[in-house]
Write an enzyme that holds these catalytic residues in place. Sequence first.
Site, PDB file in Angstrom:
ATOM      1  N   LYS A  49       0.853  -1.191   0.000  1.00 23.15           N
ATOM      2  CA  LYS A  49       0.000   0.000   0.000  1.00 23.15           C
ATOM      3  C   LYS A  49       0.886   1.238   0.000  1.00 23.15           C
ATOM      4  CE  LYS A  49      -1.504   2.975   2.810  1.00 23.15           C
ATOM      5  NZ  LYS A  49      -1.672   4.141   1.944  1.00 23.15           N
ATOM      6  N   GLU A  99      10.461   2.181  10.194  1.00 19.20           N
ATOM      7  CA  GLU A  99      11.421   3.261   9.952  1.00 19.20           C
ATOM      8  C   GLU A  99      10.623   4.558  10.020  1.00 19.20           C
ATOM      9  OE1 GLU A  99      14.535   3.182   9.874  1.00 19.20           O
ATOM     10  OE2 GLU A  99      14.899   1.048   9.578  1.00 19.20           O
ATOM     11  N   CYS A 118      14.050  11.682   5.509  1.00 22.60           N
ATOM     12  CA  CYS A 118      14.147  11.304   6.926  1.00 22.60           C
ATOM     13  C   CYS A 118      15.569  11.455   7.431  1.00 22.60           C
ATOM     14  CB  CYS A 118      13.650   9.889   7.119  1.00 22.60           C
ATOM     15  SG  CYS A 118      14.393   8.752   5.953  1.00 22.60           S
ATOM     16  N   GLU A 162      10.493  17.085  14.201  1.00 21.46           N
ATOM     17  CA  GLU A 162      10.750  16.938  12.772  1.00 21.46           C
ATOM     18  C   GLU A 162       9.829  17.868  11.983  1.00 21.46           C
ATOM     19  OE1 GLU A 162       9.409  13.324  10.712  1.00 21.46           O
ATOM     20  OE2 GLU A 162      11.431  13.177   9.888  1.00 21.46           O
TER      21      GLU A 162
END
Length: 479
Positions: A170, A245, A279, A381
Site C-alpha cells: 500500500k 522506519e 528522513c 521533525e
Amino acid sequence: MFKNLIGGEWVAGASASRNVNPSDTSDVVGEYAQADAAQTRQAIAAARQAFAGWSLSTPQQRFDILDAAGTEILARRAELGDLLAREEGKTLPEAIGEVQRAGNIFKFFAGEALRPGGEALPSVRPGVGVELTREPLGVVGIITPWNFPIAIPAWKIAPALAYGNCVVIKPAELVPASVWSLCEILSRCGLPQGVLNLVMGRGSEVGATLLEDRGVDAITFTGSVATGQKVAQACVARMAKFQLEMGGKNPMIVLDDADLGVAINCAVQSGFFSTGQRCTASSRVIVTEGIHDRFVAGVVERLKALKVDDARKAGTDIGPVVDATQLKQDLAYVAIAQGEGARLAFGGEAIEHNLDGRAGFYMRPALITEAAPQMRISREEVFGPVVSVTRVRDYDEALAQANDTPFGLAAGIATTSLKHATHFKRHAQAGMVMVNVPTAGVDYHVPFGGRKGSSYGPREQGRYAAEFYTVVKTAYTQA
Ligand code: NAD
C-alpha cells in the site's frame, strides 16, 4: 484510470483519487484506484494462496524475475524519473537518481536470492548434525511514505520477493504513480499470479486492514512516528512480526577545524535538497563558536543562489513541497522558531507561483539561527526545507546536544580532526554516522536504519534485510 493489482489481475477500486503535480496544481498526473477494506482482504487472500508455490520457487527463478525488473527500471530511468518528479516534486536529477537506486536494489537482491547462506554445525551430541536455514515469513504487508515514491517500495518489495515471500503493498496516498509503474514492470517479469499485489488507498482503511488481517504475517512500515506507533500496537496485539522506519531530527556538527567548503556543502545538500523532505536530512546544525559566523554566511550565500522552481525544469535546485498540508506545516515551524526567539537568517516564505507563473506549493528554503536546544525547532521533525543552527562552545557540548533527541536515525560531523571524527563515530547515538559527507545520501548495499524513536526492528537493505524477511530454522539430524 490506474488500477490495483490483485491476484494477477488489474482491478478497479471502490473509488478513485487524483494524483496532482505539486509543481503545477493544474496538472493531474492521473486517476488512481482506491481500494477499500474488502478489496484489501482479497489481495491478502490472493497473496496467501500464492505463497505455497512461491515459497518453494528456485533461487534461479527469483533471480531472473528480480534481475529483469532491475534491467527494465534502469533502462527506463529517465521516463520513470520524470513521472516521479511530476508526482512528488523532487528535481529531475534527484528523481532519476532515485529510480536508478530502485533498479540497483532489484539487481542487488536478485543476487541475494542466489546467496541465502545457512550453516552446518556439529551437535554437542554424538552423531547428530545441526543445520541452520532461513525460510520465508509468508505474506508481507508493505506500507510506504510519500517522500521516496519508488526507492522505498523497491527496498521493501525486492528483499521480500528475493527471500520467497508474497507481498501486498500500500503506497502513500500522495504518490501512487511510481509504485504503480514498479508493480506493472514486475507483473511482466514472470511473477506467478498473486505473489505481488498492489492496493492503493487510504491509510485508515487499506493500511489498517493490512495491520489487522491475520493473513498478513509481517508488516514493514516507513512513515511518521504517530502512524508507526499504531502499526506497532496492531502487530503486537496479534503477534505479527514488524519493522518500523520513522522520523528523524538529524544533527550535523561543524567544528572549528572543519573544511568550511565541505561543511557548507554537507549542510546545504542534506538540509535543503529534495526540499528537505528526507528522513535523513540534517535539520539541525550544531556549530562551534570559532567557525559559526563564517559558516552561516556561507550557507546564506549558497541559498541565495539556489533556484526554487518546477521540479522537472532544467536548472531547478529545489522543487516544491509535496502538498498544501506539508507547506503549511513548514511555514508554521518557521513562525514557531521566531516566536521562541530564534532568528530567521534567510528565506522561510511561501512562493505562490513558479517562474512560469504556475501555481504550486513552493517555499524559499529557511535558515534559522540562534536556535536553543530546548526550542521546538530543535526537537521536532519539520520535514521541509527548514534548517536550524545552534551555537556551541566546543565538541563536547556539540556531542551532548546532538544526542539530546528522541530520534536517532543519522548524525554527521564536519571536522578535519581524526580524534573527534573517531570519537563521534563511536558516541553518536544514531544508526548511521557520516564524517564529512551529508547525512542524507546512503548506499543501497549496506544496512539502513536508526535507533531510539527513529526505528524499530531489524535493519533494512543490504544483506541485513534477511533478518526481517526470513525466519531461522534449526534442524537436528541423527544419521
Ligand atoms: P505517514 O505516517 O503519514 O504515512 C505513511 C504510510 O502509512 C502511508 O502509506 C499512509 O497511508 C499509511 N497510514 C496512515 N495511517 C495509517 C493507519 N492508521 N494504518 C496503517 N497505515 C496508515 O507518513 P508520511 O507523511 O507519508 O511520510 C513522512 C514521514 O515518513 C516522516 O516522518 C519521515 O521522517 C518518515 N520517513 C522515514 C524514513 C526512514 O527510513 N526512517 C524514510 C522516509 C520517510
